[in-house]
Design a protein around this motif. Structure first.
Motif, PDB file in Angstrom:
ATOM      1  N   ASP A  40       0.827  -1.228   0.000  1.00  0.00           N
ATOM      2  CA  ASP A  40       0.000   0.000   0.000  1.00  0.00           C
ATOM      3  C   ASP A  40       0.852   1.264   0.000  1.00  0.00           C
ATOM      4  O   ASP A  40       0.326   2.376   0.081  1.00  0.00           O
ATOM      5  CB  ASP A  40      -0.956  -0.001   1.199  1.00  0.00           C
ATOM      6  CG  ASP A  40      -0.218   0.093   2.537  1.00  0.00           C
ATOM      7  OD1 ASP A  40       1.039   0.160   2.545  1.00  0.00           O
ATOM      8  OD2 ASP A  40      -0.880   0.090   3.589  1.00  0.00           O
ATOM      9  N   THR A  73       7.720   1.231   6.685  1.00  0.00           N
ATOM     10  CA  THR A  73       7.982   1.073   8.113  1.00  0.00           C
ATOM     11  C   THR A  73       9.465   0.762   8.292  1.00  0.00           C
ATOM     12  O   THR A  73       9.966  -0.207   7.730  1.00  0.00           O
ATOM     13  CB  THR A  73       7.138  -0.058   8.711  1.00  0.00           C
ATOM     14  OG1 THR A  73       5.757   0.223   8.454  1.00  0.00           O
ATOM     15  CG2 THR A  73       7.357  -0.171  10.212  1.00  0.00           C
ATOM     16  N   THR A  93       6.571   5.246   8.943  1.00  0.00           N
ATOM     17  CA  THR A  93       6.547   5.011  10.388  1.00  0.00           C
ATOM     18  C   THR A  93       7.920   4.509  10.809  1.00  0.00           C
ATOM     19  O   THR A  93       8.483   3.628  10.152  1.00  0.00           O
ATOM     20  CB  THR A  93       5.496   3.952  10.748  1.00  0.00           C
ATOM     21  OG1 THR A  93       4.228   4.387  10.256  1.00  0.00           O
ATOM     22  CG2 THR A  93       5.407   3.755  12.260  1.00  0.00           C
ATOM     23  N   HIS A 119       3.114   2.157   2.274  1.00  0.00           N
ATOM     24  CA  HIS A 119       3.558   2.644   3.579  1.00  0.00           C
ATOM     25  C   HIS A 119       4.923   2.047   3.928  1.00  0.00           C
ATOM     26  O   HIS A 119       5.137   0.847   3.819  1.00  0.00           O
ATOM     27  CB  HIS A 119       2.540   2.308   4.665  1.00  0.00           C
ATOM     28  CG  HIS A 119       2.775   3.096   5.920  1.00  0.00           C
ATOM     29  ND1 HIS A 119       2.192   4.320   6.143  1.00  0.00           N
ATOM     30  CD2 HIS A 119       3.558   2.844   6.994  1.00  0.00           C
ATOM     31  CE1 HIS A 119       2.601   4.794   7.312  1.00  0.00           C
ATOM     32  NE2 HIS A 119       3.425   3.914   7.842  1.00  0.00           N
ATOM     33  N   GLN A 139       3.438   8.788   5.229  1.00  0.00           N
ATOM     34  CA  GLN A 139       3.502   7.434   4.685  1.00  0.00           C
ATOM     35  C   GLN A 139       4.654   6.639   5.302  1.00  0.00           C
ATOM     36  O   GLN A 139       4.971   5.549   4.834  1.00  0.00           O
ATOM     37  CB  GLN A 139       3.709   7.536   3.166  1.00  0.00           C
ATOM     38  CG  GLN A 139       2.815   6.619   2.359  1.00  0.00           C
ATOM     39  CD  GLN A 139       2.862   7.016   0.887  1.00  0.00           C
ATOM     40  OE1 GLN A 139       2.485   8.133   0.521  1.00  0.00           O
ATOM     41  NE2 GLN A 139       3.339   6.116   0.042  1.00  0.00           N
TER      42      GLN A 139
END
Lengths: 757, 345
Positions: free
Chosen positions: A472, A476, A508, A474, A506
């Motif tokens: 998606d 991390t 983390t 994102h 977007q």
């Protein structure tokens, strides 16, 4: 391993977020209470509470523990002491953590011998916290009391050269020239003894550990307050004979550390011991007085002799330090070296000794050693500037050095001169009347302006990180590093977002779990640099994979372009030469069909650069004090702290770091001292009411200036770190300002009312 | 914490009876000191008589022109009460110089009178302390004693009373109203706290079971000439090293009436009535103030030199008296270390 990515030949893009004042992503969780600290985690089953019993004596031996009396209280589960702790690791090295000094580490509940007051001697475990505390308070223990000494002066004759053995400790520089002769011949000279006493870190969050016992055969989760989960993991694993997987340490938030959490503290040992023995979830939290049972900035006495010629050029420098350590370990700090790094002197000699007293081993505390040395040398330099008839700032510039005299190496970068100039300008130094006692405010208070400099290492440690880009889009990124409030979460998020050209929302960043790639303890100002470079490396590795995938796409506009020739921005990969040749990362992910793209990255010191260059951050601090001479009260009314620490990743969190450093320095200058009672062998002001640190009313205007340096030698990402540098020079600048205000030179910290009477 | 039972009394006589009916009982007011002491295991009551519901929170004018402060009015409500601010600004100032807003919001006037010393050794179960455990000795005599006293001390105890409010109450010559098993009585403020002598475990002259119900202020509040000077190790949330509360009645430059008391130097708020008399009828002058200060500390005894020991309080105390008298005389805060106003000069 390539640490540098070719800088795109374009101006900075909107997606350039490193260097911007981004707010911390975890801020809302912290202010709303959602951010959980070690002693706040819930466990799966019922939780028992351990309370530590501390020794009231400084030295001796436990002869009897009346555990039965306490075990008879309903709800008390167990009393752990040396009498019933199972045999654990036998060798010292099991108890040696990553940052332990030389010697034999303290082993909690290992033997009946008492080596320092407040030594933990037992752990009482009960159903509730209140019951555990009560039971601990009534546990009777008999001691054979032995003679002890906690007085540094008494132990001074037994001083010895500080041994090597601790990571990061640099022995004093070698002597140069003939100090005796140069000192004797020089027209201007000062000699003085500089003293500060023990100081305790006192972070707001008490040390605490919650062990979540998940049942038979399942791994524990150990939530610990620490500045380095991996360091605690290896310590616990070695002592209790656990695999690293079994000793999983989680430390998501740390409510201040300042060095107190570099080494594993005894509560984590206690909590894990109790959980393993009782096969039950257990929480152990220290109380505030026990926060004075751990390491502390060591009481240190320094002797300095300085001399200059008629023009003010330094001719001789001697800087000797004597610090306390415990009977069982040799805590060493780099204290005297900074004097040699900061100034050009033809004749110099340095000495650093330890002596043993009956206290717990001292510990690194914010700018360890440098805060100590900086107070002394910057006070002495100030004093000599008056003797030589020079303005204290001019005097420092006159003796400025562009190479590191202690190692005869160039600095990787050094803009201390610009710190002096820009700081002086912001402060209005040119309005200063050089004469002591010459300035007063509209209320008649004496006004003093003082300046001092500071110096700290720009060092890198080995660190690793992992980046996972989900389908998606994102990203991390994780690393088992720490955030004791410094801003690690936000700067690593920025670094990751920028490297892959993604919006911050977007991305983390996660930290504080030993299941993540290993990172060093958060100390030494090296996190931003070391972990930041590892994060960049991991994200670049993902970027390389993305480029390959992009090039596999039909009619890829990036076909045949090397990784060095692309840029990541605005969610796209673009060819540098023609930015219209681009592919959206979302499209790459969709076309690839991969659920995620992940990669690990690493960073570490560059040994060649370390051999060739001296790498340091610097600062110049300007302070205004107002003194009520009749009453001895001192108020710090203005501070300008100009810092040269390479590239500033986030001016907002970096500024906060420096503000905190200045406040720390003001505390060191004016009020911080653990009162040691040598009759009892014990610190006696062990609470927040009597151990004074600044309150809001003590803090007035503080200006922070960052003099940015381009430095790809000290760091692949140009960062030097700001955790320590901000506080350096502050205590000396305050003392120097007090001299300028009053004509009185105080060489002993803190500058309490009585010292000016 | 030890287990304890708790009764919520609704009237003073009920509270007194409840207390008398239990062994090792203690009155619980705002709890800002007692609960701490219980957590530290220094106080071990097995029963608490909670005073939270007692109707003793009012501040009311008295027929003689004075003001009655309910024992359960909070320190904050007292300090900010319009009558206190207007007629007894000295009292407001001392209360606000102490503790923190959170503590003042919870702490009661009666509790303020009865707070225990902040001597390090009283709070440390590992240290001998005659106040905590009579007969064990005084660790402060030779150890760090920066927080301890130099006036009215004894070889058994050199602890100080930590209150700011009480320093003003001493200068204002307040009266303490108490109710006990034998009925009601009043205690002059000077007689309320005691010197340590051979019984440092006793802070005050309350009889067992007696409860403070009110503090009465006389009509004279010295609202035109007063000051509270508090010298401490940081600007807030620190106990006084030395403090001085002054109330004067002036006629021109002549001092008609003078009352002052010191905090941080003795086991009780320290008043010296002879020194006060030296001021009365005299023209205010630095020389006079210095003589008065010298008189107050003529019999002072310091316990060791250096920052950790308290001999410096003798000189500091003298200077503080001189400054406080000057401030109260002139009502010009040429320098006010309490509230440092010049934040951005």
């Amino acid at each position: 391993m390539s640490q540098t990515i070719a800088t795109p030949p374009t101006v900075r893009l909107d997606s350039d977020v490193v260097g911007k004042p981004i707010s911390r992503p975890e801020g809302p969780a912290k202010v709303s209470g959602a951010a959980k600290y070690a002693a706040e985690f819930s466990v799966t089953g019922p939780l028992w509470y351990g309370y530590v019993v501390s020794s009231p004596i400084a030295k001796g031996k436990i002869t009897k523990i009346y555990a039965d009396e306490v075990l008879a209280i309903p709800g008390v589960q167990q009393v752990f002491s040396h009498e019933n702790v199972p045999s654990l690791a036998w060798f010292d090295r099991a108890y040696k953590d990553d940052v332990a000094p030389g010697g034999s580490p303290f082993r909690p509940l290992h033997e009946p011998e008492i080596m320092f007051s407040q030594q933990p001697v037992a752990l009482v475990v009960a159903d509730t916290f209140e019951l555990a505390r009560y039971a601990a308070s009534v546990l009777r223990i008999d001691y054979d009391v032995a003679e002890f000494n906690t007085n540094l002066e008494v132990a001074a004759p037994k001083a010895f050269d500080a041994p090597k053995g601790k990571t990061g400790f640099v022995p004093p520089p070698k002597p140069k020239g003939d100090v005796e002769q140069a000192y004797a011949d020089a027209p201007h000279k000062v000699a003085g003894e500089y003293v500060h006493h023990a100081q305790h870190h006192n972070p707001m969050e008490m040390f605490g550990t919650t062990v979540d016992w998940l049942g038979d055969g399942k791994k524990m989760k150990i939530y610990d307050k620490t500045q380095g989960a991996p360091n605690v993991q290896q310590y616990i694993a070695k002592i209790f004979g656990l695999s690293k997987e079994e000793a999983r340490i989680i430390s998501k938030f740390t409510g201040g550390g300042f060095g107190s959490g570099l080494r594993p503290q005894y509560q984590v040992f206690m909590a894990v011991l109790a959980a393993l023995e009782l096969e039950h979830s257990v929480r152990v939290v220290m109380d505030r007085s026990q926060m004075f049972s751990m390491g502390h900035r060591p009481h240190t006495v320094q002797d300095i002799r300085l001399a200059s010629d008629d023009q003010g050029y330094l001719q001789a420098m001697e800087h000797n330090a004597l610090a306390e350590t415990s009977q069982f370990e040799d805590e060493t700090e780099t204290v005297v070296n900074w004097s040699g790094i900061l100034y050009k002197v033809p004749n110099s000699q340095f000495d650093y000794k330890l002596t043993k007293i009956d206290v717990n081993t001292p510990a690194d505390m914010r700018a360890p050693g440098a805060a100590t040395g900086s107070f002394a040398i910057e006070s002495a330099i100030d004093e000599l500037s008056y003797k030589a008839g020079r303005d204290p700032l001019d005097f420092r510039l006159l003796n400025y050095t562009y190479t590191d005299p202690t190692e005869n190496k160039p600095f990787s970068s050094k803009r201390l001169d610009d710190c002096y100039h820009e700081g002086a300008k912001r402060f209005g130094w040119d309005q200063r009347n050089p004469e002591p006692r010459s300035m007063r405010d509209e209320n008649g208070l004496l006004v003093g302006w003082g300046v001092a400099a500071g110096c700290w290492d720009a060092s890198m440690q080995k660190a690793a990180a992992k980046a996972v880009l989900a389908a998606d889009g994102h990203l991390t990124v994780s690393s088992a590093t720490n955030d004791q409030g410094a801003g690690t979460y936000v700067i690593m998020t920025q670094m990751a977002a920028q490297t892959l050209g993604l919006p911050l929302a977007q991305v983390t960043f996660e930290l504080g779990d030993t299941e993540m790639p290993e990172a060093p303890v958060q100390g030494g100002s090296w996190t931003a640099n070391s972990v930041g470079a590892a994060v960049k490396d991991a994200c670049q590795a993902v970027g390389k994979k993305l480029l390959k995938l992009a090039q596999k796409m039909d009619d890829s506009p990036l076909a045949g372009v090397d990784f060095e020739d692309v840029q990541f921005a605005d969610g796209h990969i673009r060819a540098n030469e023609d930015i219209s040749r681009s592919v959206a990362i979302a499209d790459i992910l969709a076309a690839s069909g991969e659920a995620k793209i992940e990669a690990e990255g690493k960073a570490g010191p560059n040994p060649i650069n370390m051999l060739k260059y001296s790498m340091h951050s610097h600062n110049a601090v300007f302070v205004e004090v107002k003194v009520d001479e009749d009453l001895g009260t001192i108020h710090v009314t203005r501070v300008v702290d100009a810092v040269a620490a390479g590239r500033i990743m986030n001016p907002k969190t970096a500024r906060s770091q420096v503000l905190g450093g200045v406040v720390w320095g003001i505390g060191m200058a004016l009020m911080e001292e653990a009162y040691l009672n040598n009759d009892l062998g014990r610190y006696v002001n062990h609470n927040y009411a009597e151990y004074h640190i600044p309150v809001n009313a003590d803090i007035k205007k503080i200006d922070v200036i960052f003099v940015e340096e381009e430095d790809d030698i000290a760091s692949p990402i140009g960062v030097k770190g700001v955790g320590e540098i901000g506080m350096l020079g502050v205590a000396a600048a305050v003392a120097n300002a007090v001299y300028h205000a009053t004509g009185k030179r105080v060489r002993e910290l803190p500058l309490t009312i009585d010292k000016l009477l | 914490m030890n287990s304890f039972t708790l009764t919520q009394a609704t009237a003073a006589d009920e509270a007194v009876r409840d207390y008398a009916g239990h062994e090792h009982a203690a009155y619980l007011g705002g709890g800002t000191n007692l609960v701490d002491l219980m957590k530290y295991n220094l106080e071990r009551p097995s029963h608490l008589t909670s005073l939270g519901l007692l109707p003793l929170t009012d501040i009311t004018s008295l027929p003689d022109g004075g003001l009655r402060l309910g024992a359960l009015a909070t320190n904050a409500d007292t300090a900010w009460h319009p009558e206190v601010e207007k007629r007894y600004p000295l009292l407001s100032q001392t209360i606000l110089a102490g503790a923190t807003p959170q503590l003042r919001n919870a702490a009661t006037n009666g509790g303020n009178l009865n707070q225990r010393t902040r001597c390090y050794y009283f709070y440390d179960l590992a240290a001998p302390c005659n106040k905590r455990e009579p007969g064990t000795g005084c660790s402060a005599l030779t150890g760090p004693n920066r927080v301890c006293g130099v006036l009215g001390t004894s070889e058994s105890c050199i602890a100080t009373n930590p209150s700011d409010m009480c320093v003003a109450l001493a200068a204002l010559e307040a009266t303490v109203r108490v109710q006990g098993p034998n009925g009601e009585r009043t205690i002059k403020f000077d007689d309320y706290h005691r010197l340590p002598g051979d019984h440092p475990e006793k802070d005050n002259t309350l009889e067992p079971g007696e409860l403070v119900t009110a503090i009465d202020l006389p009509a004279e509040g010295y609202a035109d000439h007063f000051t509270y000077l508090k010298l401490r190790d940081r600007s807030s949330y620190a106990f006084a090293l030395v403090s001085v509360a002054v109330g004067l009645k002036m006629n021109g430059n002549t001092i008609e009436k003078a009352r002052f008391a010191l905090g941080g130097v003795a086991h009780k708020p320290w008043r010296d009535q002879e020194a006060e008399k030296m001021l009365e009828g005299q023209t205010a002058s630095p020389d006079l103030f210095r003589k008065v200060a010298a008189k107050v500390f003529a019999e002072a005894k310091g316990y060791g030199e250096g920052s950790l020991h308290n001999s410096f309080k003798i000189e500091l105390g003298k200077r503080a008296i001189v400054r406080a008298l000057k401030q109260a005389t002139e009502m010009k805060y040429e320098v006010n270390p309490n509230v440092f106003l010049n934040s951005n000069p």
